[in-house]
Design a protein around this motif. Structure first.
Motif, PDB file in Angstrom:
ATOM      1  N   PHE A 212      36.085  40.362  31.259  1.00 17.02           N
ATOM      2  CA  PHE A 212      35.307  39.663  30.130  1.00 17.02           C
ATOM      3  C   PHE A 212      35.268  38.134  30.382  1.00 17.02           C
ATOM      4  O   PHE A 212      36.027  37.666  30.808  1.00 17.02           O
ATOM      5  N   ASN A 213      34.108  37.582  29.928  1.00 18.02           N
ATOM      6  CA  ASN A 213      33.864  36.263  29.650  1.00 18.02           C
ATOM      7  C   ASN A 213      34.659  35.852  28.556  1.00 18.02           C
ATOM      8  O   ASN A 213      34.498  36.058  27.334  1.00 18.02           O
ATOM      9  N   PRO A 214      35.815  34.932  28.683  1.00 14.20           N
ATOM     10  CA  PRO A 214      36.471  34.308  27.349  1.00 14.20           C
ATOM     11  C   PRO A 214      35.804  33.866  26.403  1.00 14.20           C
ATOM     12  O   PRO A 214      36.213  33.601  25.240  1.00 14.20           O
ATOM     13  N   LYS A 215      34.700  33.161  26.898  1.00 11.92           N
ATOM     14  CA  LYS A 215      33.944  32.362  25.887  1.00 11.92           C
ATOM     15  C   LYS A 215      32.843  33.242  24.848  1.00 11.92           C
ATOM     16  O   LYS A 215      32.930  33.225  23.847  1.00 11.92           O
ATOM     17  N   THR A 216      32.268  34.287  25.708  1.00 17.92           N
ATOM     18  CA  THR A 216      31.329  34.996  24.932  1.00 17.92           C
ATOM     19  C   THR A 216      32.015  36.173  24.570  1.00 17.92           C
ATOM     20  O   THR A 216      31.477  36.957  23.549  1.00 17.92           O
ATOM     21  N   ARG A 217      33.236  36.563  24.925  1.00 18.19           N
ATOM     22  CA  ARG A 217      33.908  37.749  24.560  1.00 18.19           C
ATOM     23  C   ARG A 217      33.163  38.944  24.958  1.00 18.19           C
ATOM     24  O   ARG A 217      33.390  39.996  24.538  1.00 18.19           O
ATOM     25  N   LYS A 218      32.321  39.054  25.901  1.00 20.73           N
ATOM     26  CA  LYS A 218      31.600  39.990  26.401  1.00 20.73           C
ATOM     27  C   LYS A 218      31.858  40.048  27.872  1.00 20.73           C
ATOM     28  O   LYS A 218      32.400  39.495  28.546  1.00 20.73           O
ATOM     29  N   LYS A 219      31.338  41.469  28.473  1.00 22.08           N
ATOM     30  CA  LYS A 219      31.693  41.612  29.753  1.00 22.08           C
ATOM     31  C   LYS A 219      30.769  40.495  30.756  1.00 22.08           C
ATOM     32  O   LYS A 219      29.720  40.233  30.529  1.00 22.08           O
ATOM     33  N   LEU A 220      31.710  40.304  31.643  1.00 19.91           N
ATOM     34  CA  LEU A 220      31.199  39.066  32.823  1.00 19.91           C
ATOM     35  C   LEU A 220      29.981  39.541  33.317  1.00 19.91           C
ATOM     36  O   LEU A 220      29.795  40.573  33.779  1.00 19.91           O
ATOM     37  N   SER A 221      28.913  38.723  33.442  1.00 19.04           N
ATOM     38  CA  SER A 221      27.747  39.152  33.911  1.00 19.04           C
ATOM     39  C   SER A 221      27.199  38.100  34.828  1.00 19.04           C
ATOM     40  O   SER A 221      27.688  36.903  34.522  1.00 19.04           O
ATOM     41  N   LYS A 222      26.089  38.323  35.598  1.00 17.53           N
ATOM     42  CA  LYS A 222      25.197  37.172  36.383  1.00 17.53           C
ATOM     43  C   LYS A 222      24.799  36.195  35.730  1.00 17.53           C
ATOM     44  O   LYS A 222      24.458  34.995  36.077  1.00 17.53           O
ATOM     45  N   ARG A 223      24.643  36.193  34.323  1.00 19.92           N
ATOM     46  CA  ARG A 223      23.995  34.919  33.493  1.00 19.92           C
ATOM     47  C   ARG A 223      25.122  34.262  33.116  1.00 19.92           C
ATOM     48  O   ARG A 223      24.783  33.152  32.727  1.00 19.92           O
ATOM     49  N   ASP A 224      26.453  34.417  33.373  1.00 17.70           N
ATOM     50  CA  ASP A 224      27.603  33.676  33.087  1.00 17.70           C
ATOM     51  C   ASP A 224      27.649  32.473  34.215  1.00 17.70           C
ATOM     52  O   ASP A 224      28.559  32.814  35.182  1.00 17.70           O
ATOM     53  N   LYS A 225      26.865  31.527  34.156  1.00 21.40           N
ATOM     54  CA  LYS A 225      26.743  30.666  35.383  1.00 21.40           C
ATOM     55  C   LYS A 225      28.081  29.573  35.384  1.00 21.40           C
ATOM     56  O   LYS A 225      27.955  29.094  36.418  1.00 21.40           O
ATOM     57  N   ASP A 226      28.928  29.546  34.474  1.00 19.53           N
ATOM     58  CA  ASP A 226      29.905  28.995  34.591  1.00 19.53           C
ATOM     59  C   ASP A 226      30.970  29.499  35.325  1.00 19.53           C
ATOM     60  O   ASP A 226      32.134  28.772  35.494  1.00 19.53           O
ATOM     61  N   THR A 227      30.916  30.643  35.734  1.00 17.91           N
ATOM     62  CA  THR A 227      31.998  31.457  36.484  1.00 17.91           C
ATOM     63  C   THR A 227      31.603  31.837  37.810  1.00 17.91           C
ATOM     64  O   THR A 227      30.412  32.575  38.066  1.00 17.91           O
ATOM     65  N   LEU A 228      31.925  31.436  38.821  1.00 16.49           N
ATOM     66  CA  LEU A 228      31.634  31.974  40.438  1.00 16.49           C
ATOM     67  C   LEU A 228      32.165  33.181  40.232  1.00 16.49           C
ATOM     68  O   LEU A 228      33.053  33.894  39.764  1.00 16.49           O
ATOM     69  N   GLN A 229      31.138  34.116  40.828  1.00 18.12           N
ATOM     70  CA  GLN A 229      31.305  35.729  40.562  1.00 18.12           C
ATOM     71  C   GLN A 229      31.379  36.394  41.921  1.00 18.12           C
ATOM     72  O   GLN A 229      31.490  37.735  41.966  1.00 18.12           O
ATOM     73  N   PHE A 230      31.039  35.691  43.031  1.00 11.20           N
ATOM     74  CA  PHE A 230      30.977  36.092  44.379  1.00 11.20           C
ATOM     75  C   PHE A 230      32.174  35.820  45.275  1.00 11.20           C
ATOM     76  O   PHE A 230      32.318  34.395  45.351  1.00 11.20           O
ATOM     77  N   ILE A 231      32.764  36.500  45.945  1.00  7.21           N
ATOM     78  CA  ILE A 231      33.922  36.313  46.799  1.00  7.21           C
ATOM     79  C   ILE A 231      33.566  35.069  47.719  1.00  7.21           C
ATOM     80  O   ILE A 231      34.346  34.145  47.930  1.00  7.21           O
ATOM     81  N   ASN A 232      32.427  34.953  48.355  1.00  5.48           N
ATOM     82  CA  ASN A 232      31.797  34.067  49.416  1.00  5.48           C
ATOM     83  C   ASN A 232      31.910  32.873  48.454  1.00  5.48           C
ATOM     84  O   ASN A 232      32.223  31.656  49.204  1.00  5.48           O
ATOM     85  N   GLU A 233      31.644  32.691  47.203  1.00  8.09           N
ATOM     86  CA  GLU A 233      31.600  31.324  46.584  1.00  8.09           C
ATOM     87  C   GLU A 233      33.177  30.852  46.536  1.00  8.09           C
ATOM     88  O   GLU A 233      33.349  29.592  46.557  1.00  8.09           O
ATOM     89  N   TYR A 234      33.978  31.810  46.134  1.00  9.82           N
ATOM     90  CA  TYR A 234      35.364  31.235  46.116  1.00  9.82           C
ATOM     91  C   TYR A 234      35.993  30.962  47.260  1.00  9.82           C
ATOM     92  O   TYR A 234      36.501  29.764  47.526  1.00  9.82           O
ATOM     93  N   LYS A 235      35.367  31.289  48.463  1.00  8.34           N
ATOM     94  CA  LYS A 235      35.921  31.138  49.802  1.00  8.34           C
ATOM     95  C   LYS A 235      35.317  29.659  50.000  1.00  8.34           C
ATOM     96  O   LYS A 235      36.041  28.812  50.752  1.00  8.34           O
ATOM     97  N   LYS A 236      34.093  29.155  49.763  1.00 11.30           N
ATOM     98  CA  LYS A 236      33.606  28.032  50.262  1.00 11.30           C
ATOM     99  C   LYS A 236      33.956  27.046  49.439  1.00 11.30           C
ATOM    100  O   LYS A 236      33.935  25.697  49.757  1.00 11.30           O
ATOM    101  N   HIS A 237      34.332  27.182  48.292  1.00 14.30           N
ATOM    102  CA  HIS A 237      35.167  26.410  47.350  1.00 14.30           C
ATOM    103  C   HIS A 237      36.534  25.950  47.781  1.00 14.30           C
ATOM    104  O   HIS A 237      37.062  25.079  46.970  1.00 14.30           O
ATOM    105  N   GLY A 238      36.999  26.765  48.749  1.00 11.90           N
ATOM    106  CA  GLY A 238      38.427  26.369  48.968  1.00 11.90           C
ATOM    107  C   GLY A 238      39.522  27.157  48.278  1.00 11.90           C
ATOM    108  O   GLY A 238      40.727  26.628  48.128  1.00 11.90           O
ATOM    109  N   TYR A 239      39.126  28.449  47.784  1.00  9.15           N
ATOM    110  CA  TYR A 239      40.169  28.980  47.097  1.00  9.15           C
ATOM    111  C   TYR A 239      40.704  30.002  48.297  1.00  9.15           C
ATOM    112  O   TYR A 239      40.091  30.243  49.330  1.00  9.15           O
ATOM    113  N   LEU A 240      42.282  30.144  48.360  1.00  8.14           N
ATOM    114  CA  LEU A 240      42.722  30.647  49.357  1.00  8.14           C
ATOM    115  C   LEU A 240      42.581  32.157  48.910  1.00  8.14           C
ATOM    116  O   LEU A 240      43.024  32.744  47.983  1.00  8.14           O
ATOM    117  N   PRO A 241      42.474  33.103  50.222  1.00  9.42           N
ATOM    118  CA  PRO A 241      42.518  34.629  50.014  1.00  9.42           C
ATOM    119  C   PRO A 241      43.934  34.996  49.206  1.00  9.42           C
ATOM    120  O   PRO A 241      43.620  36.086  48.508  1.00  9.42           O
TER     121      PRO A 241
END
Length: 461
Positions: A212-241
């Motif tokens: 869930f999105n802690p701000k909306t208290r609803k299921k995380l969805s593609k409309r939640d633009k403030d949250t990276l939602q795809f693994i490749n996005e975390y990778k390119k931002h430099g999050y470690l596996p």
């Protein structure tokens, strides 16, 4: 572990989807024992589309047709829409009304003569309970009268639906436990109905909480633009596996105790699905950043520089594209020096790339010296004495000059110490009065750049 590609929904399939998912799993360090690239002849193939071409599903469809548990449905889309509208007008829950159940062979032939292609529907028995003991949710029960009516198990194009294909696959591949999102819980009684009809034992189910999105208290969805939602996005931002793996494991689950940092092998040892929560898992971005920072602190500088350089070469962010303009050897050297300075204060490798570019282009940046020049707390003569004194040591010192020692000597020689010594130097080399150890910043630049930066601030007085 078995990697199975469930691609029966042809309209939603993305050409590169399977490749992307496999690459993401590989990046996370999640390997599989069997799959399209590691086939076991006893269970292959592993793509449902390929299994369908081999007739694996249809033979069981035919078995259910022969038993009278499944039937052909020629209802058109227009008729289905009328059915939905009528039910809505009558305040009825949407359901298929079973209009083609029990129709004669002659009626079916007449429909086909009109060019209609049938779907195959599974017929629910009346007032039948489907129940199971869910690892995460305890005892769960559904009545067949409340499941939306007879449901499609084969589409008009001959492709099985998800709910049918997974039952056949889980049985034929000898799957014992199914862990999946809680949004699939309403699919489970339909699948259990198929297991019962075919005389098979169903696996153990565990329906894990959704994110869930802690701000909306609803299921995380593609409309939640403030949250990276795809693994490749975390990778390119430099999050470690390692950090992502650790973080995902803690979404809706926790081990015994307060410890939060676990390696993959440690998680495998302590993982117990019985500790899965029923409540939604809230995506905590601050916790992910904290966790990633912990892993960054633990990894060797050379290894971090290597990983950051890989991101630079991939060029998926503006920061990476900037650094691609630097010769590779020089870029790697700057990254190592930057990591040495900032390893304990960055949350992700994207920040390392941003810092490295700032250091590389420092002479192109405009620094505002007013916080010192126009500040009565700092005597201009003292500031100039510090700046000129350090410049003199840089000009006359050798390549092995110890910058930390040089600054200390300037302080002794000028009698300036504390913030009056370091604030001007911070501003000269970074453009800010607050900075990490300034002698480490100086070591990132070529000595000529250090001298030019001192000259720029001297000229401001």
């Amino acid at each position: 572990m078995v990697l199975r590609i469930e691609d029966t929904d042809t309209k939603r399939n993305v050409a590169s989807g399977e490749k992307s998912q496999r690459e993401n799993l590989d990046w996370l360090g999640i390997d599989w024992d069997e799959g399209p690239d590691k086939p076991n002849p006893k269970y292959a193939p592993y793509r449902q589309s390929e299994r369908n071409k081999k007739g694996i599903y249809h033979k069981y469809i035919q078995e259910l047709l022969d038993k009278g548990i499944a039937y052909k449905d020629y209802t058109t889309e227009e008729e289905l829409q009328e059915m939905r509208e009528r039910q809505r007008a009558n305040n009825e829950a949407p359901h298929y009304d079973g209009r083609w159940y029990g129709k004669s062979e002659e009626e079916q032939k007449a429909a086909e003569a009109k060019g209609l292609k049938p779907t195959i529907r599974f017929h629910f028995p009346k007032n039948h309970e489907y129940e199971w003991d869910d690892i995460a949710r305890g005892h769960v029960s559904f009545n067949s009268d409340n499941l939306g009516g007879d449901f499609i198990i084969e589409k008009s194009d001959g492709m099985p639906t998800y709910n049918f294909a997974v039952v056949v696959d889980d049985h034929s591949m000898e799957i014992t436990h199914v862990l999946r999102g809680a949004d699939h819980i309403s699919n489970t009684p339909k699948q259990m109905a198929i297991y019962e009809a075919l005389g098979w034992e169903h696996p153990v189910f565990c329906h894990i909480p959704l994110i869930f999105n802690p701000k909306t208290r609803k299921k995380l969805s593609k409309r939640d633009k403030d949250t990276l939602q795809f693994i490749n996005e975390y990778k390119k931002h430099g999050y470690l596996p390692e950090a992502i793996f650790n973080f995902i494991a803690f979404l809706g689950w926790s081990p015994v105790g307060e410890r939060e940092i676990y390696s993959k092998d440690e998680l495998i040892k302590v993982y117990d699905p019985k500790r899965m929560s029923k409540a939604p898992a809230y995506f905590d971005q601050k916790k992910l950043d904290w966790m990633n920072a912990q892993y960054i602190k633990k990894i060797d500088v050379d290894e971090l520089a290597k990983r950051t350089m890989e991101l630079v070469k991939e060029g998926e962010t503006e920061e990476a594209k900037h650094l691609q303009s630097i010769p590779e050897d020089q870029c790697l050297d700057i990254l190592k020096k930057t990591i040495h300075v900032h390893q304990r204060d960055v949350d992700k490798l994207l920040e390392v790339m941003a810092y490295a570019w700032d250091y590389y282009t420092v002479l192109d940046q405009h620094f505002n010296y007013d916080p010192i020049v126009a500040n009565d707390d700092f005597a201009n003569d003292d500031v100039l004495a510090v700046l000129k004194g350090l410049k003199d040591k840089l000009v006359n010192g050798g390549d092995d000059l110890d910058y930390s020692q040089a600054i200390k000597e300037v302080g002794k020689e000028t009698g300036v110490k504390g913030r009056n010594l370091y604030f001007p130097l911070n501003l000269a080399f970074t453009g800010a009065t607050s900075a990490p150890q300034i002698y480490e910043i100086m070591a990132i630049y070529p000595k000529e750049t250090d001298i030019k930066l001192l000259d720029r601030m001297i000229d401001a007085f």
